[in-house]
Design an enzyme around this catalytic site. Structure first.
Site, PDB file in Angstrom:
ATOM      1  CG  HIS A  73      -2.066  -0.960   1.130  1.00 28.45           C
ATOM      2  ND1 HIS A  73      -3.204  -0.855   1.889  1.00 28.45           N
ATOM      3  CD2 HIS A  73      -2.258  -2.048   0.336  1.00 28.45           C
ATOM      4  CE1 HIS A  73      -4.046  -1.833   1.572  1.00 28.45           C
ATOM      5  NE2 HIS A  73      -3.479  -2.577   0.648  1.00 28.45           N
ATOM      6  CE1 TYR A 119      -5.282   4.005   8.579  1.00 32.25           C
ATOM      7  CE2 TYR A 119      -5.938   4.011  10.887  1.00 32.25           C
ATOM      8  CZ  TYR A 119      -5.158   3.508   9.861  1.00 32.25           C
ATOM      9  OH  TYR A 119      -4.253   2.508  10.125  1.00 32.25           O
ATOM     10  N   PRO A 169      -4.612   0.780  18.623  1.00 32.78           N
ATOM     11  CG  PRO A 169      -6.576  -0.323  18.039  1.00 32.78           C
ATOM     12  CD  PRO A 169      -5.897   0.342  19.183  1.00 32.78           C
ATOM     13  CE1 TYR A 184      -1.366   4.061   9.372  1.00 32.74           C
ATOM     14  CE2 TYR A 184      -0.099   2.791   7.764  1.00 32.74           C
ATOM     15  CZ  TYR A 184      -1.229   2.950   8.543  1.00 32.74           C
ATOM     16  OH  TYR A 184      -2.217   1.992   8.499  1.00 32.74           O
ATOM     17  CE  LYS A 235       4.041   3.611  13.594  1.00 34.72           C
ATOM     18  NZ  LYS A 235       4.403   3.169  12.258  1.00 34.72           N
TER      19      LYS A 235
HETATM   20  C1  PHB Z   1      -6.186  -4.221  10.614  1.00 31.63           C
HETATM   21  O1  PHB Z   1      -6.228  -4.477   9.410  1.00 31.63           O
HETATM   22  O2  PHB Z   1      -6.557  -5.050  11.467  1.00 31.63           O
HETATM   23  C2  PHB Z   1      -5.723  -2.880  11.068  1.00 31.63           C
HETATM   24  C3  PHB Z   1      -5.179  -2.002  10.143  1.00 31.63           C
HETATM   25  C4  PHB Z   1      -4.750  -0.743  10.547  1.00 31.63           C
HETATM   26  C5  PHB Z   1      -4.879  -0.364  11.878  1.00 31.63           C
HETATM   27  C6  PHB Z   1      -5.419  -1.244  12.810  1.00 31.63           C
HETATM   28  C7  PHB Z   1      -5.841  -2.505  12.407  1.00 31.63           C
HETATM   29  O3  PHB Z   1      -4.490   0.884  12.271  1.00 31.63           O
END
Ligand code: PHB
Length: 394
Positions: A77, A204, A296, A388, A300
């Protein structure tokens, strides 16, 4: 009952990604280790966890010969979307910092590591019980356990590593440990659903109804989250109610719609930040979630665990070569500098995108102001991209 004694150089409590990667890296340096875990391999392999690997994590797995499956089966990505005010804004990591992340579930990382340990004849004992730390303040700490066949063992080692997750038995046995904690007044409701991708990359979202994250697993299986109360009852959420909530949080002027499908897994994830400092006590060292957890939002947790282990393997190699326990002092400062950067980033992403209960109208508008200034500034976008995709090795 007779107790069998096992002696090794590095005893590792916890056979998740951190413990197994450490055992693998030590093996490559010719250092013996034994890993014990009270869960079965099957249980770990089927527990849904995080999904994003930083570029440095991918490099560590590939360069150390764990597997190159991440490059074949993982999805690269080059950015994420930040969505607020009903519109999406792309943060293009490749353009901004020349880096990417990989969507590759933690369960696959675990499988690759468990296979690599098996291939190389590693001593990994899943499904043990009655684990008990022994003489942690001595020169020969260890752990007693009963194996899957009911035999009692006493493992003794030069160094004991606790890689046994956020509820770490090892950490709890350390006397006078210092711990820094932050609680959050919300949680995430996580789902896995049978549906095609709704977007090429992760989204997000900050909305008037609270945060949501649209992630992925495979072409036909998706992972999504929305902010909820820590005591949310997952059984109170039917598929229809879940989709109404998610669609409501993603709705906007661009007419964006999620692609829906049957929900096959539901779970409420608590939010907490903590750091145990130092990460070394005599001959006991902590790695990954046993030493720290992050919310989450910044993806990280797993990456921090792998980075800890990268540093720890180097430190342990020097320790074994020199036979000098002072060498172990290097571990905490090198690992912690990344840990606190990740704490800051995870906290920042969380506070920028979530609706804190009791938030004032002033705070809601200020939050939008922050997001507007972030996406409107190349420096702002670059800062997010740098955090990130991950910082250089410590
Ligand atoms: C996930 O795909 O489980 C996932 C992806 C990004 C995040 C948290 C969880 O920030």
């Amino acid at each position: 009952m007779t107790t069998r004694r096992v002696d090794t150089t590095v005893g590792i409590v916890g056979g998740g990604p951190a413990g197994l990667l450490l055992s693998h890296l030590l093996h490559r340096s010719g250092i013996e280790s034994v890993v014990v875990d009270n869960r079965s391999r099957d249980l770990i392999e089927h527990t849904t966890r995080a999904g994003i690997l930083e570029q440095g994590s991918v490099r560590l797995l590939v360069d150390s010969g764990v597997s190159d499956r991440v490059l074949r089966d993982g999805d690269q990505h080059e950015g994420i979307e930040l969505r607020f005010g009903g519109l999406s804004h792309r943060i293009h990591f490749q353009e901004l910092v020349g880096a990417s992340v990989w969507l590759y579930p933690q369960t696959d990382v675990f499988t690759d590591l468990a296979d690599a340990r098996q291939r190389d004849g590693g001593d990994v004992r899943f499904g043990v019980r009655d684990t008990q730390a022994l003489d942690l303040t001595s020169d020969r700490p260890g752990v007693a356990f009963t194996d899957a066949e009911g035999r009692r063992h006493e493992l003794r080692c030069s160094v004991l590593v606790g890689a046994d997750g956020s509820g770490s038995m090892t950490r709890h046995q350390i006397p006078d440990r210092r711990q820094y904690t932050r609680e959050y007044p919300f949680a995430w409701f996580g789902i896995t659903c049978e549906a095609p991708h709704s977007a090429p990359e992760l989204i997000y979202t900050r909305s008037e109804r609270g945060f949501a994250l649209i992630s992925q697993r495979t072409e036909s299986l998706q992972r999504m989250y929305f902010q909820c109360s820590p005591d949310e009852d997952r059984d109170a959420w039917s598929d229809d109610r879940i989709w109404d909530e998610l669609q409501g949080r993603l709705a906007g002027r661009d007419g964006f719609r999620l692609r829906e499908g049957p929900v096959v897994e539901k779970l409420v994830l608590p939010f907490r930040s903590f750091v145990c400092e130092p990460m070394r006590y005599g001959r006991v060292l902590l790695a990954g979630d046993a030493a720290h957890t992050v919310p989450p939002t910044g993806a990280k947790g797993l990456n921090l665990a792998l980075a800890d282990v990268g540093v720890l393997a180097e430190v342990l190699e020097r320790f074994v070569r020199r036979g000098d326990a002072d060498t172990l002092d290097e571990y905490t400062p090198r690992a912690l500098s990344r840990v606190w950067k990740a704490q800051n980033f995870s906290y920042w992403m969380t506070s920028m995108l979530h609706d804190v209960p009791g938030r004032s109208e002033f705070d809601a508008r200020r939050q939008l102001g922050e997001l507007e200034s972030l996406v409107g500034s190349e420096h702002g976008r670059r800062y997010l991209a740098e955090c990130y995709t991950g910082w250089p090795a410590g």
